[in-house]
Motif scaffolding. Structure first.
Motif, PDB file in Angstrom:
ATOM      1  N   ASP A   1      -7.243  -4.595   7.557  1.00  0.00           N
ATOM      2  CA  ASP A   1      -7.100  -6.040   7.327  1.00  0.00           C
ATOM      3  C   ASP A   1      -7.596  -6.389   5.926  1.00  0.00           C
ATOM      4  OD1 ASP A   1      -6.067  -6.750   9.789  1.00  0.00           O
ATOM      5  OD2 ASP A   1      -8.049  -7.015  10.696  1.00  0.00           O
TER       6      ASP A   1
ATOM      7  N   GLN B   1      -6.003 -16.162  -3.415  1.00  0.00           N
ATOM      8  CA  GLN B   1      -6.581 -15.280  -4.434  1.00  0.00           C
ATOM      9  C   GLN B   1      -5.885 -15.483  -5.788  1.00  0.00           C
ATOM     10  OE1 GLN B   1      -6.625 -11.182  -3.100  1.00  0.00           O
ATOM     11  NE2 GLN B   1      -7.771 -11.690  -1.245  1.00  0.00           N
TER      12      GLN B   1
ATOM     13  N   VAL C   1      -9.987  -8.268   3.376  1.00  0.00           N
ATOM     14  CA  VAL C   1     -11.326  -8.849   3.424  1.00  0.00           C
ATOM     15  C   VAL C   1     -11.200 -10.320   3.017  1.00  0.00           C
ATOM     16  CG1 VAL C   1     -12.324  -6.602   2.834  1.00  0.00           C
ATOM     17  CG2 VAL C   1     -12.058  -8.315   1.066  1.00  0.00           C
TER      18      VAL C   1
ATOM     19  N   MET D   1     -11.858  -3.538   6.263  1.00  0.00           N
ATOM     20  CA  MET D   1     -11.198  -2.426   5.576  1.00  0.00           C
ATOM     21  C   MET D   1     -10.808  -1.325   6.555  1.00  0.00           C
ATOM     22  SD  MET D   1     -13.560  -2.285   2.207  1.00  0.00           S
ATOM     23  CE  MET D   1     -12.568  -1.059   1.352  1.00  0.00           C
TER      24      MET D   1
ATOM     25  N   ARG E   1      -1.531  -2.466   7.732  1.00  0.00           N
ATOM     26  CA  ARG E   1      -1.553  -2.804   6.302  1.00  0.00           C
ATOM     27  C   ARG E   1      -0.180  -3.243   5.804  1.00  0.00           C
ATOM     28  NH1 ARG E   1      -3.625   2.535   4.466  1.00  0.00           N
ATOM     29  NH2 ARG E   1      -3.509   1.884   2.294  1.00  0.00           N
TER      30      ARG E   1
ATOM     31  N   PRO F   1       0.849  -1.184   0.000  1.00  0.00           N
ATOM     32  CA  PRO F   1       0.000   0.000   0.000  1.00  0.00           C
ATOM     33  C   PRO F   1       0.888   1.238   0.000  1.00  0.00           C
ATOM     34  CG  PRO F   1      -0.080  -1.118   2.146  1.00  0.00           C
ATOM     35  CD  PRO F   1       0.653  -2.009   1.205  1.00  0.00           C
TER      36      PRO F   1
ATOM     37  N   ARG G   1      -3.992 -10.394  -3.352  1.00  0.00           N
ATOM     38  CA  ARG G   1      -3.217 -10.087  -2.151  1.00  0.00           C
ATOM     39  C   ARG G   1      -2.943 -11.298  -1.275  1.00  0.00           C
ATOM     40  NH1 ARG G   1      -4.642  -3.919  -0.549  1.00  0.00           N
ATOM     41  NH2 ARG G   1      -5.753  -3.508  -2.469  1.00  0.00           N
TER      42      ARG G   1
ATOM     43  N   LEU H   1     -14.763  -2.339  -3.540  1.00  0.00           N
ATOM     44  CA  LEU H   1     -15.230  -2.559  -2.162  1.00  0.00           C
ATOM     45  C   LEU H   1     -15.747  -1.271  -1.532  1.00  0.00           C
ATOM     46  CD1 LEU H   1     -12.418  -4.968  -0.948  1.00  0.00           C
ATOM     47  CD2 LEU H   1     -14.845  -5.530  -1.159  1.00  0.00           C
ATOM     48  N   ARG H   2     -15.015  -0.162  -1.744  1.00  0.00           N
ATOM     49  CA  ARG H   2     -15.485   1.103  -1.159  1.00  0.00           C
ATOM     50  C   ARG H   2     -16.841   1.505  -1.744  1.00  0.00           C
ATOM     51  NH1 ARG H   2     -10.018   2.007  -0.600  1.00  0.00           N
ATOM     52  NH2 ARG H   2      -9.802   2.561  -2.786  1.00  0.00           N
TER      53      ARG H   2
ATOM     54  N   THR I   1      -9.810  -3.601  -6.735  1.00  0.00           N
ATOM     55  CA  THR I   1     -10.752  -4.212  -5.783  1.00  0.00           C
ATOM     56  C   THR I   1     -11.045  -3.260  -4.623  1.00  0.00           C
ATOM     57  OG1 THR I   1      -8.821  -5.438  -5.012  1.00  0.00           O
ATOM     58  CG2 THR I   1     -10.492  -6.676  -6.209  1.00  0.00           C
TER      59      THR I   1
ATOM     60  N   ARG J   1      -1.494  11.543   2.511  1.00  0.00           N
ATOM     61  CA  ARG J   1      -2.363  11.651   1.338  1.00  0.00           C
ATOM     62  C   ARG J   1      -3.817  11.866   1.745  1.00  0.00           C
ATOM     63  NH1 ARG J   1      -3.120   5.610  -1.388  1.00  0.00           N
ATOM     64  NH2 ARG J   1      -4.238   4.709   0.391  1.00  0.00           N
TER      65      ARG J   1
ATOM     66  N   ILE K   1     -13.356 -11.427  -2.367  1.00  0.00           N
ATOM     67  CA  ILE K   1     -12.527 -10.973  -3.489  1.00  0.00           C
ATOM     68  C   ILE K   1     -12.723 -11.877  -4.699  1.00  0.00           C
ATOM     69  CG2 ILE K   1     -10.151 -10.594  -4.289  1.00  0.00           C
ATOM     70  CD1 ILE K   1     -11.175  -8.576  -2.162  1.00  0.00           C
TER      71      ILE K   1
ATOM     72  N   ARG L   1      -8.504   8.851   4.245  1.00  0.00           N
ATOM     73  CA  ARG L   1      -9.101   7.519   4.332  1.00  0.00           C
ATOM     74  C   ARG L   1      -8.910   6.968   5.740  1.00  0.00           C
ATOM     75  NH1 ARG L   1      -7.221   3.902  -0.658  1.00  0.00           N
ATOM     76  NH2 ARG L   1      -6.846   2.483   1.061  1.00  0.00           N
TER      77      ARG L   1
ATOM     78  N   GLY M   1      -4.316  -4.253  -7.029  1.00  0.00           N
ATOM     79  CA  GLY M   1      -4.592  -4.678  -5.649  1.00  0.00           C
ATOM     80  C   GLY M   1      -5.589  -5.811  -5.555  1.00  0.00           C
ATOM     81  N   ALA M   2      -5.801  -6.510  -6.657  1.00  0.00           N
ATOM     82  CA  ALA M   2      -6.840  -7.548  -6.710  1.00  0.00           C
ATOM     83  C   ALA M   2      -6.330  -8.899  -6.245  1.00  0.00           C
ATOM     84  CB  ALA M   2      -7.394  -7.656  -8.128  1.00  0.00           C
TER      85      ALA M   2
HETATM   86  P1  ADP Z   1      -4.232  -0.039  -0.479  1.00  0.00           P
HETATM   87  O1  ADP Z   1      -3.582  -0.465  -1.768  1.00  0.00           O
HETATM   88  O2  ADP Z   1      -3.702   1.274  -0.039  1.00  0.00           O
HETATM   89  O3  ADP Z   1      -4.272  -1.114   0.550  1.00  0.00           O
HETATM   90  P2  ADP Z   1      -6.881  -0.285  -1.617  1.00  0.00           P
HETATM   91  O4  ADP Z   1      -7.794   0.835  -1.934  1.00  0.00           O
HETATM   92  O5  ADP Z   1      -6.303  -1.046  -2.738  1.00  0.00           O
HETATM   93  O6  ADP Z   1      -5.741   0.359  -0.730  1.00  0.00           O
HETATM   94  O7  ADP Z   1      -7.606  -1.314  -0.634  1.00  0.00           O
HETATM   95  C1  ADP Z   1      -8.275  -0.877   0.534  1.00  0.00           C
HETATM   96  C2  ADP Z   1      -8.703  -2.043   1.405  1.00  0.00           C
HETATM   97  O8  ADP Z   1      -9.623  -2.882   0.669  1.00  0.00           O
HETATM   98  C3  ADP Z   1      -7.591  -2.997   1.830  1.00  0.00           C
HETATM   99  O9  ADP Z   1      -6.878  -2.531   2.956  1.00  0.00           O
HETATM  100  C4  ADP Z   1      -8.405  -4.262   2.121  1.00  0.00           C
HETATM  101  O10 ADP Z   1      -9.082  -4.188   3.343  1.00  0.00           O
HETATM  102  C5  ADP Z   1      -9.451  -4.244   1.024  1.00  0.00           C
HETATM  103  N1  ADP Z   1      -9.004  -5.020  -0.168  1.00  0.00           N
HETATM  104  C6  ADP Z   1      -8.818  -4.525  -1.428  1.00  0.00           C
HETATM  105  N2  ADP Z   1      -8.402  -5.493  -2.267  1.00  0.00           N
HETATM  106  C7  ADP Z   1      -8.308  -6.637  -1.532  1.00  0.00           C
HETATM  107  C8  ADP Z   1      -7.911  -7.980  -1.816  1.00  0.00           C
HETATM  108  N3  ADP Z   1      -7.511  -8.374  -3.038  1.00  0.00           N
HETATM  109  N4  ADP Z   1      -7.948  -8.878  -0.798  1.00  0.00           N
HETATM  110  C9  ADP Z   1      -8.360  -8.523   0.429  1.00  0.00           C
HETATM  111  N5  ADP Z   1      -8.717  -7.278   0.767  1.00  0.00           N
HETATM  112  C10 ADP Z   1      -8.704  -6.324  -0.194  1.00  0.00           C
END
Ligand code: ADP
Ligand code: ZN
Length: 211
Positions: free
Chosen positions: A57, A92, A59, A53, A167, A9, A88, A35-36, A31, A127, A64, A156, A85-86
């Motif tokens: 942590d 997955q 999800v 989130m 994270r 991150p 992690r 999710l948001r 992702t 940020r 996913i 955020r 970020g899809a």
């Molecule tokens: P960052 O890259 O800064 O962690 P993101 O916007 O990509 O921020 O993701 C925000 C949050 O969404 C993550 O901290 C996590 O909780 C959740 N998330 C996103 N993508 C995944 C994933 N592939 N697996 C599990 N959780 C995810």
């Protein structure tokens, strides 16, 4: 072409994903954004994801993999996608592979964006992001206005110091093993130095992709 972006991150994956999407004419699938949006809309998926989130942590993999299944079988990604970020966790990565195999596709390229920890913490804690279009801003106070859409800039919740530390820890323990997993599965991981001006990093990424 399906491109998976990996990196901690704060490495700038989202920004680079936008640039690459533009340059390569492919959709970006983040992702985190999906999710948001689900949290905002109060969907079942969003309700399931929110507490994870907020703590920083991951999800659950099932959530996913549901998203990846929906997205990768949709007409929007017919010609390919940039996955931000899809992927992690190792499950997955495996699940995405299975989903893609079912539709006769595969991951074509894996890019890893690398930045020092000190720089990551600095970037994340300073940020803000637009509430409307999710554009991140550096050095702009919460409450000011987004240049792109007029939305309000906010900090955020997962960019609070405690969640940031979590994270980074989650990245080390759960996401870094994905790098080895791709290696073992004969997928070359292209390492990109993600320190430096945005456009330079984009140029490095395009170079690594042979574009
Ligand atoms: P960052 O890259 O800064 O962690 P993101 O916007 O990509 O921020 O993701 C925000 C949050 O969404 C993550 O901290 C996590 O909780 C959740 N998330 C996103 N993508 C995944 C994933 N592939 N697996 C599990 N959780 C995810
Ligand atoms: Zn905006």
């Amino acid at each position: 072409m399906i491109i998976v972006l990996l990196g901690p991150p704060g490495a700038g994956k989202g920004t680079q994903a936008d640039k690459l999407a533009q340059r390569l004419g492919m959709p970006k699938i983040a992702t985190g954004d999906v999710l948001r949006a689900a949290v905002r809309d109060g969907t079942k998926r969003g309700r399931e994801a929110k507490s994870y989130m907020d703590r920083g942590d991951l999800v659950p993999d099932s959530v996913i993999l549901g998203i990846l299944q929906d997205v990768m079988t949709s007409p929007a990604t017919k010609k390919g996608a940039i996955l931000d970020g899809a992927v992690r966790t190792v499950p997955q990565a495996e699940g995405l592979g299975v989903t893609l195999a079912e539709i006769g596709k595969k991951v074509d390229k894996v890019l890893l964006f690398e930045v020092d920890d000190d720089e990551l913490v600095k970037r994340l804690s300073t940020r803000t992001v637009c509430e409307g279009c999710q554009t991140p801003y550096m050095g702009r106070e919460p409450g000011t206005v987004c240049e792109k859409c007029g939305g309000r800039l906010v900090r955020r919740k997962d960019d609070e110091p405690e969640a940031i530390r979590n994270r980074l820890e989650v990245y080390r323990t759960q996401t870094e093993p994905v790098i080895d997993w791709y290696g073992k599965n004969k997928m070359k991981v292209l390492r990109i130095d993600a320190d430096g001006p945005v456009d330079e990093v984009t140029a490095r990424a395009l170079g690594a992709l042979g574009k």
